[in-house]
Design a protein around this motif. Sequence first.
Motif, PDB file in Angstrom:
ATOM      1  N   LEU A  24       0.847  -1.188   0.000  1.00 28.00           N
ATOM      2  CA  LEU A  24       0.000   0.000   0.000  1.00 28.00           C
ATOM      3  C   LEU A  24       0.881   1.235   0.000  1.00 28.00           C
ATOM      4  O   LEU A  24       1.757   1.383   0.849  1.00 28.00           O
ATOM      5  CB  LEU A  24      -0.912   0.009   1.230  1.00 28.00           C
ATOM      6  N   PHE A  25       0.630   2.148  -0.950  1.00 24.06           N
ATOM      7  CA  PHE A  25       1.504   3.302  -1.132  1.00 24.06           C
ATOM      8  C   PHE A  25       0.701   4.598  -1.136  1.00 24.06           C
ATOM      9  O   PHE A  25      -0.354   4.692  -1.775  1.00 24.06           O
ATOM     10  CB  PHE A  25       2.271   3.184  -2.446  1.00 24.06           C
TER      11      PHE A  25
ATOM     12  N   ARG B 201      -3.925   2.657 -12.594  1.00 27.79           N
ATOM     13  CA  ARG B 201      -2.716   1.900 -12.923  1.00 27.79           C
ATOM     14  C   ARG B 201      -2.309   0.927 -11.814  1.00 27.79           C
ATOM     15  O   ARG B 201      -1.381   0.153 -11.995  1.00 27.79           O
ATOM     16  CB  ARG B 201      -1.565   2.866 -13.190  1.00 27.79           C
ATOM     17  N   GLY B 202      -2.977   0.969 -10.675  1.00 30.79           N
ATOM     18  CA  GLY B 202      -2.681   0.042  -9.593  1.00 30.79           C
ATOM     19  C   GLY B 202      -3.696  -1.085  -9.534  1.00 30.79           C
ATOM     20  O   GLY B 202      -4.691  -1.099 -10.272  1.00 30.79           O
TER      21      GLY B 202
ATOM     22  N   LEU C 265      -0.520  -2.087  -4.924  1.00 30.40           N
ATOM     23  CA  LEU C 265       0.181  -2.752  -6.019  1.00 30.40           C
ATOM     24  C   LEU C 265       0.256  -4.250  -5.747  1.00 30.40           C
ATOM     25  O   LEU C 265       0.085  -4.702  -4.617  1.00 30.40           O
ATOM     26  CB  LEU C 265       1.584  -2.167  -6.185  1.00 30.40           C
ATOM     27  N   ARG C 266       0.505  -5.031  -6.805  1.00 31.97           N
ATOM     28  CA  ARG C 266       0.561  -6.492  -6.645  1.00 31.97           C
ATOM     29  C   ARG C 266       1.698  -6.917  -5.731  1.00 31.97           C
ATOM     30  O   ARG C 266       1.570  -7.861  -4.958  1.00 31.97           O
ATOM     31  CB  ARG C 266       0.728  -7.163  -8.015  1.00 31.97           C
ATOM     32  N   SER C 267       2.832  -6.220  -5.837  1.00 34.99           N
ATOM     33  CA  SER C 267       3.990  -6.552  -5.015  1.00 34.99           C
ATOM     34  C   SER C 267       4.826  -5.291  -4.827  1.00 34.99           C
ATOM     35  O   SER C 267       4.694  -4.322  -5.606  1.00 34.99           O
ATOM     36  CB  SER C 267       4.837  -7.644  -5.668  1.00 34.99           C
ATOM     37  N   PRO C 268       5.695  -5.265  -3.807  1.00 34.17           N
ATOM     38  CA  PRO C 268       6.560  -4.087  -3.626  1.00 34.17           C
ATOM     39  C   PRO C 268       7.434  -3.799  -4.840  1.00 34.17           C
ATOM     40  O   PRO C 268       7.811  -2.653  -5.070  1.00 34.17           O
ATOM     41  CB  PRO C 268       7.411  -4.483  -2.410  1.00 34.17           C
TER      42      PRO C 268
ATOM     43  N   ASP D  57       5.437   3.304   1.071  1.00 32.64           N
ATOM     44  CA  ASP D  57       4.553   2.291   1.639  1.00 32.64           C
ATOM     45  C   ASP D  57       4.230   2.668   3.083  1.00 32.64           C
ATOM     46  O   ASP D  57       4.758   3.651   3.622  1.00 32.64           O
ATOM     47  CB  ASP D  57       5.159   0.892   1.526  1.00 32.64           C
ATOM     48  N   VAL D  58       3.369   1.885   3.727  1.00 31.42           N
ATOM     49  CA  VAL D  58       2.858   2.258   5.052  1.00 31.42           C
ATOM     50  C   VAL D  58       3.983   2.382   6.085  1.00 31.42           C
ATOM     51  O   VAL D  58       4.071   3.416   6.770  1.00 31.42           O
ATOM     52  CB  VAL D  58       1.788   1.254   5.519  1.00 31.42           C
ATOM     53  N   PRO D  59       4.872   1.379   6.255  1.00 34.00           N
ATOM     54  CA  PRO D  59       5.929   1.538   7.267  1.00 34.00           C
ATOM     55  C   PRO D  59       6.834   2.738   7.002  1.00 34.00           C
ATOM     56  O   PRO D  59       7.213   3.460   7.933  1.00 34.00           O
ATOM     57  CB  PRO D  59       6.707   0.217   7.177  1.00 34.00           C
ATOM     58  N   THR D  60       7.184   2.957   5.738  1.00 33.49           N
ATOM     59  CA  THR D  60       8.059   4.082   5.398  1.00 33.49           C
ATOM     60  C   THR D  60       7.370   5.406   5.686  1.00 33.49           C
ATOM     61  O   THR D  60       7.991   6.352   6.190  1.00 33.49           O
ATOM     62  CB  THR D  60       8.474   4.019   3.924  1.00 33.49           C
ATOM     63  N   LEU D  61       6.082   5.489   5.380  1.00 33.17           N
ATOM     64  CA  LEU D  61       5.332   6.719   5.629  1.00 33.17           C
ATOM     65  C   LEU D  61       5.250   7.008   7.124  1.00 33.17           C
ATOM     66  O   LEU D  61       5.449   8.147   7.562  1.00 33.17           O
ATOM     67  CB  LEU D  61       3.931   6.601   5.030  1.00 33.17           C
TER      68      LEU D  61
END
Length: 432
Positions: free
Chosen positions: A56-57, A92-93, A253-256, A289-293
Amino acid sequence: MFGYYLQLALRSFRNSKVLTALMVLAIALGIGASMTTLTVFHVLSGDPIPDKSDRLFAVQLDAASMDGYVAGEEPDTNITRFDAETLLREARGTRQAMMSGGFVAIAPDGARTPFFTDARYTSADFFPMFDVPLAYGRAWTAEDDAARARVAVISAETNQKVFGGGDSTGKTLRVNGADFRVIGVLGPWMPTPRFWDLSLDRFNTLESVFVPFSAAIEQKLSRMGSMSCWGDSGTDPNALNAPCTWLQYWVELRSPADADAYRDYLNSYSDQQRAAGRFERPNNIRLRDVPTLLDHKQVVPSDVRLQLWLAIGFLLVCLVNTVGLLLAKSLRRASEIGVRRALGASRRAIFAQFLIEAGAIGVAGGVVGLGLALLGLWAVRQNPSSYAALAKLDLTMLLTTFALSIVASLLAGLLPAWRAMQVTPAIQLKSQ
């Protein structure tokens, strides 16, 4: 042998009750303080959606004018309505959702008192993208978004307050004077923090009402959250082409690994908007992504981090005091150790005996420390902070309490146990 060593430990505790009580209290105070702050930190710093947090981004675009431009600076967290609707349409996601916070008046039927509550205006993918559970009914569809359908998904609390609980799908909910048809009721769901919109209170309760963004715009429902505008200040900020950032945009997205391709898409989109005259600044996108955010936004309050370090320091002080008390106790028992060594006990046996005694003190300290931690968490819940109600001990932290207590006491017991095994039997026997 463990049982025998445990019996020796209990006998030693009875022979030096005051010293034993001081050691248990020292461990308990350190454990109680550290577990109180560690539990709060654990609750606030956890992954709110662990099954897909790396897929999730949050999308950030720099659509602002050149006024005040600084190269490489962080773009606004939110994006414009035009960009949000364009990205949503191009899809696009795997899933994507645009959203904004709101604050609405709910007018229940009958004698119930009207009230104000938080709302979320979003698009259909919000629910499957964030794994939102529904106790009754369903979420709305993309067709409902396009039709500006006046439908709503409500929280269990709102369902209880307005309809008395149960399956309320099909009933009418009056929101800011407009009728919305309830099509779903949320099940138990409390991601912490509320990561999809960090401009609002991050640890407060969830929104009570969810409605399609298109319907919210049509009904002119009041919005809530941060907004940044530039250019013509007379433009309605809710208008499609308004130069204002106020919407959050998320993509799944399907994958990181797909993040690079999506980032390229955002760069290409920014190039197109610059060519069309909308974007003035060079490309400056963020896709986190969630942890980075959460790490970037420093979601855990600074005072909680400070309290955690202070509590760990206090635990270390308590451990040093415990080491000193255990050393004093081992020195007082030198003659007993000498007799045991003369009767054939090995140094290893003496070392094991004293470590088991330290472990027993750790268990007792853990029990008392657990009580102190529960008292500390109760005190935290009395604070006015939005995260205070979340300060509760779960099974993980309960087990951590005892594990930390035992490990801490064993570490404190290493030096005294080593000192005890160095006792020379002959010298002790001669002194007797």
